[in-house]
Enzyme design. Structure first.
Site, short mmCIF file in Angstrom:
data_model
loop_
_atom_site.label_atom_id
_atom_site.label_comp_id
_atom_site.label_asym_id
_atom_site.label_seq_id
_atom_site.Cartn_x
_atom_site.Cartn_y
_atom_site.Cartn_z
N CYS A 1 43.50 44.36 44.79
CA CYS A 1 44.72 45.18 44.41
C CYS A 1 44.48 46.27 43.44
O CYS A 1 43.27 46.47 42.84
CB CYS A 1 45.69 44.21 43.63
SG CYS A 1 45.31 43.98 41.90
N GLU B 1 38.82 38.97 40.85
CA GLU B 1 38.07 39.94 40.59
C GLU B 1 37.60 39.99 39.09
O GLU B 1 36.49 40.03 39.05
CB GLU B 1 38.26 41.24 41.40
CG GLU B 1 38.58 41.15 42.98
CD GLU B 1 40.23 40.65 43.08
OE1 GLU B 1 40.84 40.13 42.48
OE2 GLU B 1 40.54 41.32 43.94
N CYS C 1 42.83 45.57 40.01
CA CYS C 1 41.28 45.16 40.12
C CYS C 1 40.36 46.32 40.38
O CYS C 1 39.48 46.34 39.66
CB CYS C 1 41.24 44.07 41.13
SG CYS C 1 41.98 42.55 40.82
N HIS D 1 43.10 38.35 37.28
CA HIS D 1 42.83 38.21 38.70
C HIS D 1 41.43 37.79 39.21
O HIS D 1 40.57 37.87 37.96
CB HIS D 1 43.07 39.86 39.11
CG HIS D 1 44.42 40.17 39.38
ND1 HIS D 1 45.01 41.05 40.33
CD2 HIS D 1 45.62 39.77 38.39
CE1 HIS D 1 46.25 41.09 39.94
NE2 HIS D 1 46.63 40.72 38.99
N1 THU Z 1 45.55 38.26 42.80
C1 THU Z 1 44.26 38.34 42.59
O1 THU Z 1 43.50 37.36 42.19
N2 THU Z 1 43.47 39.60 43.06
C2 THU Z 1 44.23 40.55 43.67
O2 THU Z 1 43.54 41.63 43.91
C3 THU Z 1 45.39 40.39 44.20
C4 THU Z 1 46.20 39.25 43.36
C5 THU Z 1 46.26 37.22 42.18
C6 THU Z 1 47.18 37.32 40.98
C7 THU Z 1 48.05 36.43 41.18
O3 THU Z 1 47.66 35.48 40.56
C8 THU Z 1 48.20 36.28 42.54
O4 THU Z 1 47.02 36.65 43.14
C9 THU Z 1 49.56 36.74 43.05
O5 THU Z 1 49.59 38.16 42.81
ZN ZN Z 2 43.80 42.18 41.46
#
Ligand code: THU
Ligand code: ZN
Length: 303
Positions: free
Chosen positions: A133, A108, A136, A106
């Site tokens: 999310c 973050e 994270c 992710h």
């Molecule tokens: N995603 C993030 O990078 N951070 C979050 O907190 C929410 C989700 C990304 C993970 C994945 O690559 C895409 O968003 C769909 O979930």
């Molecule tokens: Zn996340």
């Protein structure tokens, strides 16, 4: 040849601020960009535009989205972390096609890993384009600054982790009193003369944050232009948000604007008694996007 991913001009950025000042930002992010803005540039930008740190983070946050690698979701998330050194580290979500979805890093997480690989010791703020999310939130909760880190959203809202993750489960629940970004170093010995790539991987194995399994594992990859990117093993009290060292090396590479498909060599060095070996998982990660053979070498713990 310029192997940078980062070939878009800010002229086309959706951000009014970045497109207005595209010449400045195209220059700042031109190759070689190493995944962060150093404290001098950060201070200059704050002065030039009369921005507070928070205002600067919010304004340059859309730049982090340029590094996203999301072939599966096409969903772009950008993040920044501000370290007490004054440096600002970039993060973007990184997905690997042909790989289990849980190899996704992710945005973050990638900003935090990026700061950690640059030897930062304290993160004071994290800005992100989405509300973080659950995964994270749990990853952030491992930080030695989890109680104080400011979480800033792209609309400028600012809060702390407790608001996002009340009644937190974390390192202390497992009796671990040190936390992510505290100094950890395990001396390891090898019985061979290391190549440059191997010495980089060995150093990362020594820097592993593995207070739950004491697995020491480090990775290094080389691209066709000779550039090397390193990654360390990072555990999490809730186990699942832990990060494999090869995944961390990929973060380092992608956040420097490079294409992981330019990989020509990959090395993993691990304590031979590692209780939670990262070898097979690293091989799966590397071979999901290349046919490079993972080179594995053993090291031995020195007490
Ligand atoms: N995603 C993030 O990078 N951070 C979050 O907190 C929410 C989700 C990304 C993970 C994945 O690559 C895409 O968003 C769909 O979930
Ligand atoms: Zn996340």
């Amino acid at each position: 040849m310029n192997t940078s991913n980062y070939n878009r001009s800010f002229k086309e950025s959706d951000s009014e601020f970045l497109s207005k000042h595209y010449k400045l930002f195209d220059e700042i992010f031109s190759d070689p960009f190493e995944g962060f803005l150093d404290a001098d540039i950060v201070e200059q930008l704050k002065d030039n535009f009369s921005f507070s740190t928070k205002e600067l983070l919010v304004q340059i946050l859309p730049a982090a989205e340029h590094f996203v690698r999301a072939p599966i979701s096409n969903f772009r998330v950008g993040s920044l972390v501000y370290a007490d050194s004054g440096n600002v580290y970039f993060g973007a979500n990184i997905e690997l096609e042909n790989c289990p979805l849980h190899t996704t890093i992710h945005s973050e997480q990638s900003a935090i890993i990026n700061a950690m690989l640059h030897k930062e010791r304290k993160l004071t703020a994290l800005a992100t384009t989405v509300t973080p999310c659950g995964h994270c939130r749990q990853f952030i909760n491992e930080l030695n600054t989890a109680d104080d880190i400011r979480i800033i959203l792209c609309n400028g809202d600012e809060t702390n982790l407790d608001d996002f993750l009340p009644n937190r489960f974390g390192p202390k629940n497992l009796g671990n009193n040190k936390m992510l970004m505290d100094k950890y170093y395990q001396e390891l010995e090898i019985d061979f003369v290391p190549s440059l790539l191997e010495s980089e991987a060995l150093e990362q194995a020594k820097l592993s944050y593995s207070p739950y399994t004491y697995t020491f594992s480090g990775a290094a990859i080389k691209l066709k232009n000779g550039e090397i990117f390193q990654g360390t093993y990072i555990e999490n009290a809730a186990f699942n948000p832990s990060v494999n060292p090869m995944n961390a090396a990929i973060v380092n590479c992608v956040m420097s604007g490079k294409d992981i498909k330019d990989i020509t060599e990959a090395v993993l060095i691990e304590d031979e008694e590692a209780p939670n070996s990262q070898i097979e998982f690293s091989r799966i990660i590397i071979n999901s996007f290349s046919d490079v053979k993972l080179q594995v070498k053993n090291a031995v713990k020195v007490d």
